[in-house]
Design a protein around this motif. Structure first.
Motif, PDB file in Angstrom:
ATOM      1  N   PRO A  46       0.660  -0.621   0.148  1.00  0.00           N
ATOM      2  CA  PRO A  46      -0.308   0.123   0.212  1.00  0.00           C
ATOM      3  C   PRO A  46       0.737   1.070   0.170  1.00  0.00           C
ATOM      4  O   PRO A  46       0.434   1.900  -0.561  1.00  0.00           O
ATOM      5  CB  PRO A  46      -0.554  -0.381   1.509  1.00  0.00           C
ATOM      6  CG  PRO A  46      -0.983  -1.541   1.304  1.00  0.00           C
ATOM      7  CD  PRO A  46       0.689  -2.168   0.538  1.00  0.00           C
ATOM      8  N   ARG A  67      -9.899  -5.112  -1.827  1.00  0.00           N
ATOM      9  CA  ARG A  67      -9.100  -5.201  -1.241  1.00  0.00           C
ATOM     10  C   ARG A  67      -6.513  -4.498  -0.537  1.00  0.00           C
ATOM     11  O   ARG A  67      -6.948  -3.891   0.357  1.00  0.00           O
ATOM     12  CB  ARG A  67      -9.143  -6.407  -0.543  1.00  0.00           C
ATOM     13  CG  ARG A  67     -10.383  -6.251   0.634  1.00  0.00           C
ATOM     14  CD  ARG A  67     -10.501  -8.170  -0.305  1.00  0.00           C
ATOM     15  NE  ARG A  67     -11.931  -8.698   1.205  1.00  0.00           N
ATOM     16  CZ  ARG A  67     -12.984  -8.345  -0.237  1.00  0.00           C
ATOM     17  NH1 ARG A  67     -13.286  -8.118  -1.787  1.00  0.00           N
ATOM     18  NH2 ARG A  67     -14.185  -8.412   0.336  1.00  0.00           N
ATOM     19  N   GLN A  84      -6.861  -0.909  -0.976  1.00  0.00           N
ATOM     20  CA  GLN A  84      -7.956  -0.175   0.082  1.00  0.00           C
ATOM     21  C   GLN A  84      -8.788   0.665   0.095  1.00  0.00           C
ATOM     22  O   GLN A  84      -8.354   1.940   0.087  1.00  0.00           O
ATOM     23  CB  GLN A  84      -6.226   0.296   1.547  1.00  0.00           C
ATOM     24  CG  GLN A  84      -5.114  -0.810   1.122  1.00  0.00           C
ATOM     25  CD  GLN A  84      -4.320  -0.105   2.162  1.00  0.00           C
ATOM     26  OE1 GLN A  84      -4.620   1.561   3.144  1.00  0.00           O
ATOM     27  NE2 GLN A  84      -4.015  -1.260   2.719  1.00  0.00           N
ATOM     28  N   LYS A  85      -9.686   0.058  -0.909  1.00  0.00           N
ATOM     29  CA  LYS A  85     -10.802   1.009  -1.688  1.00  0.00           C
ATOM     30  C   LYS A  85     -11.730   0.044  -1.265  1.00  0.00           C
ATOM     31  O   LYS A  85     -12.516  -0.255  -2.491  1.00  0.00           O
ATOM     32  CB  LYS A  85     -10.117   0.739  -2.465  1.00  0.00           C
ATOM     33  CG  LYS A  85      -8.987   2.006  -3.594  1.00  0.00           C
ATOM     34  CD  LYS A  85      -9.899   3.784  -2.560  1.00  0.00           C
ATOM     35  CE  LYS A  85      -7.670   4.362  -2.607  1.00  0.00           C
ATOM     36  NZ  LYS A  85      -8.255   6.015  -1.975  1.00  0.00           N
ATOM     37  N   GLN A  86     -11.867  -0.924   0.082  1.00  0.00           N
ATOM     38  CA  GLN A  86     -12.789  -1.433  -0.185  1.00  0.00           C
ATOM     39  C   GLN A  86     -14.192  -1.390  -0.156  1.00  0.00           C
ATOM     40  O   GLN A  86     -15.479  -1.488  -0.209  1.00  0.00           O
ATOM     41  CB  GLN A  86     -12.387  -2.768   1.334  1.00  0.00           C
ATOM     42  CG  GLN A  86     -11.448  -3.349   1.228  1.00  0.00           C
ATOM     43  CD  GLN A  86     -10.759  -2.400   1.984  1.00  0.00           C
ATOM     44  OE1 GLN A  86     -10.345  -1.856   1.573  1.00  0.00           O
ATOM     45  NE2 GLN A  86      -9.827  -3.618   2.817  1.00  0.00           N
TER      46      GLN A  86
END
Length: 149
Positions: free
Chosen positions: A30, A111, A114-116
């Motif tokens: 990330p 996921r 980090q854009k769920q």
């Protein structure tokens, strides 16, 4: 890459891929992602999308053929029921399988990035995106765009 009107990142990536003989490694940590501000002006967005998709038919032979094949498959997939209505159930099963597999892949990507929060919107995006990309690619083949000022 100075000879290209735009898309130097696309052509540079193709050169990396050619020199690395297809062995480019994706770093999915990330902290390696770069966030950019979204475009807020519709006219700038419009020209950005045309410019971005104007490279589709100007890439390497392999990537150009792949893009043409993908466009043909998408087009055929969506108009198939008009020509073979007796196979509607099979067509529907293929469309559902495609959507499920894409949803799984996109959810995994959400996921990783980090854009769920995007996941509930994916079904709508999946239906809209083939039309969107085809439209802007067709406009892009005519190089009908302006650079932002």
């Amino acid at each position: 890459l100075k000879q290209h009107r735009s898309g130097d990142d696309v052509y540079l990536t193709e050169q990396f891929n050619r020199k690395a003989k297809g062995k480019i490694v994706f770093c999915r940590h990330p902290k390696t992602f770069v966030q950019t501000l979204p475009v807020t002006d519709f006219k700038i967005f419009w020209h950005q999308q045309i410019r971005k998709n104007s490279k589709t038919l100007r890439k390497s032979v392999f990537n150009t053929l792949f893009s043409i094949l993908a466009f043909g498959i998408y087009t055929y997939l969506w108009i198939f029921p008009l020509f073979k209505p007796q196979y509607f159930t099979i067509w529907l099963a293929i469309i559902l399988l495609k959507l499920i597999l894409e949803f799984i892949t996109l959810s995994l990507a959400a996921r990783i990035f980090q854009k769920q929060w995007l996941i509930p919107y994916f079904p709508l995006f999946q239906l809209f995106y083939p039309l969107y990309i085809s439209f802007f690619t067709l406009l892009g083949t005519f190089q009908l765009y302006q650079w932002k000022r």
